[in-house]
Design an enzyme around this catalytic site. Structure first.
Site, short mmCIF file in Angstrom:
data_model
loop_
_atom_site.label_atom_id
_atom_site.label_comp_id
_atom_site.label_asym_id
_atom_site.label_seq_id
_atom_site.Cartn_x
_atom_site.Cartn_y
_atom_site.Cartn_z
N LEU A 199 0.84 -1.20 0.00
CA LEU A 199 0.00 0.00 0.00
C LEU A 199 0.87 1.24 0.00
CD1 LEU A 199 -3.05 0.72 0.17
CD2 LEU A 199 -2.75 0.94 2.64
N ASP A 248 16.19 -5.11 20.43
CA ASP A 248 15.13 -5.25 19.45
C ASP A 248 14.07 -6.25 19.89
OD1 ASP A 248 15.64 -3.42 17.38
OD2 ASP A 248 17.21 -4.66 16.54
#
EC number: 2.8.3.16
Length: 425
Positions: A72, A168
């Site tokens: 998108l 992370d």
């Protein structure tokens, strides 16, 4: 069997490792995770550290199982309309963009809440509010700013980062807990909320024992650290302590038989107080059981180097697995240093689902970690990561309810394709 998070829909704007760790865990528990990716590019890790040309890397596949992918262009007007509809249909939006990116996309918190008041917006940032909040952060930066690096390594060497991705993946796991908590609170309030996890905060949370030691240091030396027994004065900050145990029971990594040629021929050995007498018998020092210099934990602290040196003389006569077998008979806590090769070949880990073999349409079979959290009524099945944009039309039709004509219009608008480059005049 119903999955724990079945019925929860996640709009996944995450990339690289911290965010995908979070959304993958939620997907393993049954959430429908829709990964929104840039047309033609996708998550940058698809192309990083590739071991097979033109195939999604293991870096990507091992962090994006059980998800669906839609491409998108959120700068395209039609793309913005699609995103607005997705926000209406989803329960949680997860992002780990740099500070302010979601606002610049035209979807600040206030607008998202206006579109869907029940939406939970979950974000990972490098730092919380303060002097560093606008700084870009990666794994090792988080380790360095969260207290891990300054306390990892040896006293006479550089600070070290750990092989575990505590910045992370660690922060991603923290965020997942925050999301599930917010979903539970929503069952009472009916409202969404913001959930944030800063990587510095996540690392510090995992380094809490070092914050403990910082405060203890203000009241005297840290006697379980080897430098105490060596007579080396402490400074005003928690030092690097090599492989000294961070708990109340002294421990070290010791050489085992074959250490000269095998970089992993070592064992971690803990001199737990309740089994001290058994340790003395195993290593052949029975007099240490009653000798006032060794019999009590406090007496042993100044002599840890000597004690572990003697234990190592014994471990060097055994392979790490032989030593483990003997020590386990006496309930002496220990663990072999396992290489990644040894772990990957451990059949017991496959039987428990800790390691799983996944079949991928372009790269074939590969080994990955499975869900480390086991629910008796919601077993996790690991399915492959999506190809770029693999589920775009499926999501437009099934989730958003668009007709074939509407889907065709969206395609024609360019919202699902890479931005066209203007031809030079």
């Amino acid at each position: 069997m119903t999955k724990a998070l079945e019925g929860v829909r996640i709009l996944d704007f995450t990339h690289v490792q911290s965010g995908p760790t979070c959304t993958q865990l939620l997907a393993w528990f049954g959430a429908d995770v829709i990964k929104v990716e840039r047309p033609g590019v996708g998550d940058i890790t698809r192309g990083q550290l590739q071991d097979i040309p033109n195939v999604d890397s293991l870096y990507f596949t091992m962090l994006n199982h059980n998800k669906r992918s839609i491409t998108l262009d959120t700068k395209n007007p039609k793309g913005k309309e699609v995103l607005t509809e997705l926000i209406k249909k989803c329960d949680v939006l997860v992002e780990n963009f740099g500070p302010g990116v979601l606002d610049r996309m035209g979807f600040p918190w206030e607008k998202i809440q206006a579109i869907n008041p029940k939406m939970i917006v979950a974000s990972i940032k490098g730092f919380g509010p303060g002097p560093y909040e606008d700084c870009k952060v990666y794994e090792n930066v988080a380790q360095c700013t969260g207290g891990a690096a300054s306390t990892t390594g040896f006293r006479d060497g550089l600070p070290l980062v750990t092989g575990a991705q505590i910045g992370d993946s660690g922060t991603g796991l923290h965020l997942a807990l925050g999301i599930v908590t917010a979903l539970y609170q929503r069952t009472h309030t009916g409202k969404g909320q913001r959930v944030t996890a800063a990587m510095q905060d996540g690392v510090l949370n995992l380094c809490r024992v070092k914050l403990r030691d910082q405060q203890r240091l203000e009241r005297g030396p840290l006697k379980e650290y080897s430098q105490f027994g060596e007579g080396v004065p402490f400074g005003d900050a928690v030092p690097r302590a090599g492989n000294d145990s961070g708990g109340g029971q002294p421990g070290r990594i010791l050489k085992c038989k074959g250490w000269e040629t095998d970089p992993n021929a070592y064992i971690y050995f803990i001199t737990q107080a309740p089994v001290w007498e058994k340790i003395c018998d195993v290593i052949g020092e029975p007099t240490w059981k009653t000798d006032p210099n060794y019999a009590k934990p406090a007496a042993r602290l100044p002599r840890l180097n000597e004690i572990f040196g003697r234990i190592e003389q014994w471990t060097m006569t055994k392979t790490k697995f032989e030593a483990m077998d003997i020590l386990n008979e006496f309930d002496i806590p220990c663990g072999p240093i396992l290489s990644m090769k040894e772990i990957a070949e451990d059949e017991s880990l496959r039987k428990t689902g800790t390691l799983v073999e996944v079949d991928h349409p372009t790269r074939g079979k590969y080994l990955s970690v499975g869900n480390p959290i086991k629910l008796s009524d919601s077993p996790a099945e690991v399915t492959r990561s999506p190809l770029l944009g693999e589920h775009t039309d499926e999501i437009l039709r099934q989730v958003l309810g668009f007709s074939d004509h509407q889907v065709a219009e969206i395609h024609d608008s360019g919202a699902l394709d890479p931005p066209r480059k203007e031809a030079a005049e």
